[in-house]
Design an enzyme around this catalytic site. Structure first.
Site, PDB file in Angstrom:
ATOM      1  N   ASP A   6     -37.899 -27.233 -49.065  1.00  8.57           N
ATOM      2  CA  ASP A   6     -37.220 -27.640 -47.721  1.00  8.57           C
ATOM      3  C   ASP A   6     -36.150 -28.765 -48.318  1.00  8.57           C
ATOM      4  O   ASP A   6     -36.090 -29.724 -48.044  1.00  8.57           O
ATOM      5  CB  ASP A   6     -38.104 -28.048 -46.578  1.00  8.57           C
ATOM      6  CG  ASP A   6     -37.426 -28.355 -45.117  1.00  8.57           C
ATOM      7  OD1 ASP A   6     -36.268 -28.071 -45.055  1.00  8.57           O
ATOM      8  OD2 ASP A   6     -38.045 -29.090 -44.514  1.00  8.57           O
ATOM      9  N   HIS A  28     -39.887 -24.673 -44.736  1.00  7.30           N
ATOM     10  CA  HIS A  28     -39.672 -25.417 -43.511  1.00  7.30           C
ATOM     11  C   HIS A  28     -40.381 -24.811 -42.356  1.00  7.30           C
ATOM     12  O   HIS A  28     -40.334 -23.570 -42.431  1.00  7.30           O
ATOM     13  CB  HIS A  28     -38.226 -25.700 -43.315  1.00  7.30           C
ATOM     14  CG  HIS A  28     -37.874 -26.342 -41.973  1.00  7.30           C
ATOM     15  ND1 HIS A  28     -37.837 -27.849 -42.091  1.00  7.30           N
ATOM     16  CD2 HIS A  28     -37.738 -26.049 -40.759  1.00  7.30           C
ATOM     17  CE1 HIS A  28     -37.457 -28.353 -40.878  1.00  7.30           C
ATOM     18  NE2 HIS A  28     -37.591 -27.341 -40.077  1.00  7.30           N
ATOM     19  N   CYS A  67     -40.063 -30.278 -36.827  1.00  8.85           N
ATOM     20  CA  CYS A  67     -38.739 -30.000 -37.398  1.00  8.85           C
ATOM     21  C   CYS A  67     -37.912 -30.989 -36.391  1.00  8.85           C
ATOM     22  O   CYS A  67     -37.829 -31.957 -36.665  1.00  8.85           O
ATOM     23  CB  CYS A  67     -38.309 -28.631 -36.710  1.00  8.85           C
ATOM     24  SG  CYS A  67     -36.659 -27.768 -37.213  1.00  8.85           S
TER      25      CYS A  67
END
Length: 227
Positions: A164, A195, A117
């Site tokens: 995502d 995600h 991330c």
């Protein structure tokens, strides 16, 4: 175990990291920098570091929140604290951490990096700034600018979640820039997953995708960091 404080004069001044090493290390080992999500150095990332140690790497996982008091022990509070972080200074901290990790006396002077991330974006940024980074593995992280793609010397392994769109939208232009620059990379999209699919402490976790992505990650690190 906690590492000594790492000096970062261009960042917040200093930071600390969690370090995991194999219990029965023989000789000098490759080092992998582990960059957390936008929660700081939480127990999940410490577990990722230990997984790398089980695969015979030294893992160094800095805490971007250390200058603000460190991971607070609560995910919601960590997210709120993260919003107060100066991104430029935090980026400089991770560059300092990468230099410190590569220089560990127990290491073989080969450095890889993996991030998730926010940390995926940091890893991609490091790849554009550190020509001696041997391998970089961003999980569902924002891409650097296409202009910076030509600066990358590391072997790249890019993991995307199928569901995502915000992150994936930047993929085609970035990959075209990587190809044009002759950068060695592979990119995988895992269909139908969210995600954060690698994080086994959240509902977004997908065991099949996470297992495959991690196998590919370890294979790249073995290939590039043990030569």
């Amino acid at each position: 175990m906690s590492a000594p404080e790492i000096a970062s004069p261009q960042g917040y001044g200093k930071l600390r990291a969690y370090v995991a090493k194999p219990a029965q290390a023989a000789g000098k080992l490759p080092v992998v920098l582990v960059v957390h999500e936008n929660r700081g150095l939480n127990p999940h990332i410490e577990d990722i570091a230990r997984r790398l140690a089980l695969d015979n790497f030294i893992a160094v996982a800095p805490d971007a929140l250390f200058p603000l008091g460190g991971y607070p022990g609560d995910e919601d509070k960590a997210r709120e604290l993260f919003a107060k972080l100066d991104q430029a200074r935090a980026g400089a901290d991770f560059i300092a951490a990468a230099h410190a990790a590569k220089a560990l006396p127990e290491g073989n002077a080969k450095l890889g990096a993996v991030g998730f991330c926010w940390g995926g974006g940091v890893v991609s940024h490091l790849a554009t700034r550190l020509p001696d980074l041997a391998a970089a593995v961003p999980f569902y992280g924002p891409q650097p600018s296409t202009r910076d793609a030509a600066r990358i010397k590391a072997a790249l392994l890019i993991h995307y979640a199928g569901n995502d769109p915000g992150i994936n939208a930047g993929g085609p232009a970035y990959e075209a820039a990587l190809k044009a620059a002759g950068v060695s990379f592979r990119a995988y999209t895992y269909p139908g997953v969210e995600h954060g699919f690698n994080n086994d402490t959240t509902p977004r976790y997908d065991a099949a995708a996470a297992t495959l992505a991690w196998q590919r990650t370890i294979a790249l690190f073995n290939q590039t960091l043990r030569r």
